[in-house]
Design a protein around this motif. Sequence first.
Motif, PDB file in Angstrom:
ATOM      1  N   ALA A 389       0.851  -1.187   0.000  1.00 14.82           N
ATOM      2  CA  ALA A 389       0.000   0.000   0.000  1.00 14.82           C
ATOM      3  C   ALA A 389       0.888   1.240   0.000  1.00 14.82           C
ATOM      4  N   GLU A 390       0.290   2.379  -0.230  1.00 15.03           N
ATOM      5  CA  GLU A 390       1.024   3.638  -0.195  1.00 15.03           C
ATOM      6  C   GLU A 390       1.182   4.120   1.254  1.00 15.03           C
ATOM      7  N   ASP A 391       2.353   4.681   1.521  1.00 17.85           N
ATOM      8  CA  ASP A 391       2.618   5.379   2.789  1.00 17.85           C
ATOM      9  C   ASP A 391       2.373   4.497   4.014  1.00 17.85           C
ATOM     10  N   LEU A 392       2.899   3.270   3.999  1.00 18.16           N
ATOM     11  CA  LEU A 392       2.808   2.398   5.166  1.00 18.16           C
ATOM     12  C   LEU A 392       3.828   2.820   6.216  1.00 18.16           C
ATOM     13  N   SER A 393       3.503   2.583   7.481  1.00 13.20           N
ATOM     14  CA  SER A 393       4.408   2.920   8.577  1.00 13.20           C
ATOM     15  C   SER A 393       4.527   1.747   9.536  1.00 13.20           C
ATOM     16  N   VAL A 394       5.447   1.889  10.474  1.00 18.10           N
ATOM     17  CA  VAL A 394       5.607   0.856  11.497  1.00 18.10           C
ATOM     18  C   VAL A 394       4.333   0.720  12.325  1.00 18.10           C
ATOM     19  N   ARG A 395       3.618   1.812  12.537  1.00 15.77           N
ATOM     20  CA  ARG A 395       2.368   1.728  13.295  1.00 15.77           C
ATOM     21  C   ARG A 395       1.357   0.835  12.590  1.00 15.77           C
ATOM     22  N   ASP A 396       1.332   0.884  11.243  1.00 17.41           N
ATOM     23  CA  ASP A 396       0.434   0.000  10.498  1.00 17.41           C
ATOM     24  C   ASP A 396       0.796  -1.462  10.749  1.00 17.41           C
ATOM     25  N   LEU A 397       2.101  -1.742  10.759  1.00 13.78           N
ATOM     26  CA  LEU A 397       2.561  -3.112  10.972  1.00 13.78           C
ATOM     27  C   LEU A 397       2.241  -3.582  12.390  1.00 13.78           C
ATOM     28  N   MET A 398       2.523  -2.735  13.372  1.00 13.81           N
ATOM     29  CA  MET A 398       2.241  -3.099  14.762  1.00 13.81           C
ATOM     30  C   MET A 398       0.738  -3.277  14.985  1.00 13.81           C
ATOM     31  N   GLY A 399      -0.066  -2.437  14.396  1.00 12.03           N
ATOM     32  CA  GLY A 399      -1.511  -2.569  14.546  1.00 12.03           C
ATOM     33  C   GLY A 399      -2.043  -3.841  13.924  1.00 12.03           C
ATOM     34  N   THR A 400      -1.440  -4.256  12.796  1.00 13.05           N
ATOM     35  CA  THR A 400      -1.846  -5.513  12.164  1.00 13.05           C
ATOM     36  C   THR A 400      -1.581  -6.685  13.096  1.00 13.05           C
ATOM     37  N   PHE A 401      -0.395  -6.703  13.733  1.00 10.35           N
ATOM     38  CA  PHE A 401      -0.065  -7.783  14.659  1.00 10.35           C
ATOM     39  C   PHE A 401      -0.994  -7.780  15.869  1.00 10.35           C
ATOM     40  N   GLU A 402      -1.256  -6.613  16.411  1.00 10.47           N
ATOM     41  CA  GLU A 402      -2.115  -6.543  17.596  1.00 10.47           C
ATOM     42  C   GLU A 402      -3.503  -7.086  17.290  1.00 10.47           C
ATOM     43  N   GLU A 403      -4.022  -6.779  16.107  1.00  7.02           N
ATOM     44  CA  GLU A 403      -5.342  -7.301  15.723  1.00  7.02           C
ATOM     45  C   GLU A 403      -5.280  -8.805  15.484  1.00  7.02           C
ATOM     46  N   PHE A 404      -4.212  -9.272  14.817  1.00  5.88           N
ATOM     47  CA  PHE A 404      -4.090 -10.707  14.530  1.00  5.88           C
ATOM     48  C   PHE A 404      -4.015 -11.520  15.826  1.00  5.88           C
ATOM     49  N   TYR A 405      -3.115 -11.161  16.733  1.00  9.40           N
ATOM     50  CA  TYR A 405      -2.935 -11.953  17.947  1.00  9.40           C
ATOM     51  C   TYR A 405      -4.104 -11.793  18.919  1.00  9.40           C
ATOM     52  N   ARG A 406      -4.816 -10.677  18.828  1.00  7.10           N
ATOM     53  CA  ARG A 406      -5.991 -10.515  19.678  1.00  7.10           C
ATOM     54  C   ARG A 406      -7.032 -11.586  19.380  1.00  7.10           C
ATOM     55  N   GLN A 407      -7.073 -12.078  18.146  1.00  3.21           N
ATOM     56  CA  GLN A 407      -8.015 -13.128  17.772  1.00  3.21           C
ATOM     57  C   GLN A 407      -7.715 -14.446  18.494  1.00  3.21           C
ATOM     58  N   PHE A 408      -6.508 -14.563  19.044  1.00  2.00           N
ATOM     59  CA  PHE A 408      -6.112 -15.774  19.776  1.00  2.00           C
ATOM     60  C   PHE A 408      -6.044 -15.519  21.282  1.00  2.00           C
ATOM     61  N   GLY A 409      -6.560 -14.389  21.708  1.00  2.00           N
ATOM     62  CA  GLY A 409      -6.556 -14.067  23.133  1.00  2.00           C
ATOM     63  C   GLY A 409      -5.221 -13.571  23.644  1.00  2.00           C
ATOM     64  N   ILE A 410      -4.311 -13.183  22.742  1.00  4.31           N
ATOM     65  CA  ILE A 410      -2.982 -12.711  23.134  1.00  4.31           C
ATOM     66  C   ILE A 410      -2.955 -11.197  22.977  1.00  4.31           C
ATOM     67  N   THR A 411      -2.811 -10.501  24.089  1.00  6.80           N
ATOM     68  CA  THR A 411      -2.882  -9.032  24.056  1.00  6.80           C
ATOM     69  C   THR A 411      -1.625  -8.364  24.604  1.00  6.80           C
ATOM     70  N   ASP A 412      -0.588  -9.159  24.892  1.00  6.26           N
ATOM     71  CA  ASP A 412       0.618  -8.583  25.505  1.00  6.26           C
ATOM     72  C   ASP A 412       1.835  -8.725  24.591  1.00  6.26           C
ATOM     73  N   ILE A 413       1.641  -8.563  23.274  1.00  4.69           N
ATOM     74  CA  ILE A 413       2.753  -8.643  22.334  1.00  4.69           C
ATOM     75  C   ILE A 413       3.734  -7.496  22.591  1.00  4.69           C
ATOM     76  N   ARG A 414       5.041  -7.831  22.575  1.00  4.94           N
ATOM     77  CA  ARG A 414       6.066  -6.823  22.735  1.00  4.94           C
ATOM     78  C   ARG A 414       6.953  -6.780  21.494  1.00  4.94           C
ATOM     79  N   PHE A 415       7.446  -5.599  21.168  1.00  2.69           N
ATOM     80  CA  PHE A 415       8.222  -5.386  19.957  1.00  2.69           C
ATOM     81  C   PHE A 415       9.649  -4.951  20.323  1.00  2.69           C
ATOM     82  N   LYS A 416      10.621  -5.492  19.574  1.00  2.00           N
ATOM     83  CA  LYS A 416      12.025  -5.184  19.827  1.00  2.00           C
ATOM     84  C   LYS A 416      12.698  -4.831  18.504  1.00  2.00           C
TER      85      LYS A 416
END
Length: 502
Positions: A389-416
Amino acid sequence: MRLPERQLAVLEAASATDERTIDEIAAETGLKPETVTGAAFDLRDEGLCSVVETAAETLGLTDEGRRYVDDGLPETRLYRAGLALDADESAVSMGQVIGEADLDGPEVDIALSNFARKGFGSIDSGELRVDPDADPDADSEAAALAALADGETPDAADAVLEQLDSRGLVDHGESVTRSVTLTDDGVDALMMGIEATETVAQVTPELLASGEWRDVEFSEYNVEADAPTTRGGRKHVLRRTADRVKDVLVGMGFQEMEGPHADSDFWINDCLFMPQDHPARTHWDRFALDVDPMEDIPDELIRRVESAHRDGWGTDGDGYHSPWSEEFAREIALRGHTTSLSMRYLSGIAGAELEPPQRYFSVEKVYRNDTLDPTHLLEFFQIEGWVMAEDLSVRDLMGTFEEFYRQFGITDIRFKPHYNPYTEPSFELFGEHPETGEEIEIGNSGVFREEVTGPLGVDCDVMAWGLALERLAMLTTGAEDIRDLHGTLADIEFLRDAEVSY
């Protein structure tokens, strides 16, 4: 007093002075053991007999143990093969003896590890010598296995049984023996006389149609009586997790990719701007295949990728200025990540629609020459994905992961923050194990560098990731070792009981 026929039969077969087992009563009455058990519990509830349960440890053969009873223990077969090749007179090549013994796969290691332990001979510098005075027929382990195969209790020391247990040749279990004894009330009832009644076990259409159901006596059911455990087949927990992942990603607007497990190094690494002298591209970390090189790679694409490696891409690109070989790029290996599929799709060679925005994913097996441990396997499943997509950012990537893992009941993802040759910025994902509290790396991600997307003809942002399916399953099921999920050490009971988050 009136009793159903099966209860009367059990009562008459029981004794007031001697305990009689369920099997003994079943043999005398001709009833099935489970029928006798049910009747005995019913009589116990009426106060006419007592039922005593005695638990005892049992020992049985595993499938491997039964096979060795028929074929002989691997170390014994190795010894006899050595004798046949005159290894009692002079040393013989170990490979020759193994071939003569017809040992294959894990049996080779088993034979070698137990050969010297039992004093059958010695192995030195790849040559084997047998001790002519050894007597494999007097092997206490083989004798214990034979006794178990005949249904007998082995006359063996505890150390021998422990050794067989450690080799996985015997199973420990528990059996329960039920014994029945008449009570005083039971004796009195028999002396006074008991009338047998015919009982009906279930309502039938005929009983309903005729109205006879009003007059018959129905059997009582003891819902507390033991019953054999019946287990049906079920889909493997990893396959169910993979199906759940696919459902989630399709629900998030992604399309699925597919492609070859064996691919050229060009698609696996070169397109990813991985230098050809990178340590991960040596034979220590990849599984190269001795097959013909791949020919059907567009020549123009090869030239663009080579240019990115040598000189960089774009106005600020610099490249690696390191050796680059088209011959090496065309060599075939098992893919170490499913990003090879992403490269095929982003290049357009796989027929993907590339007008942004686009979302693609795959859940496929990959192969790496890793050291086995609780979080690593030689082959495992990777959750690949990318968004164009146009003008993607790290926030877009982090938000995608948070939504994906939330579907499995995982809400404490950490990024390094992390370094990858093919993404910038890059970061790893970590999740907390629900049982141990340990931080587990569950994926790697970032935004593809221009050196990756440019040669492929992509002129907008692409964010991508590779997540570990097995480690996701560890977080959702509580498995503490990845080898509990699949492989030779998998915990069957755990797999039967594990649930996948929905």
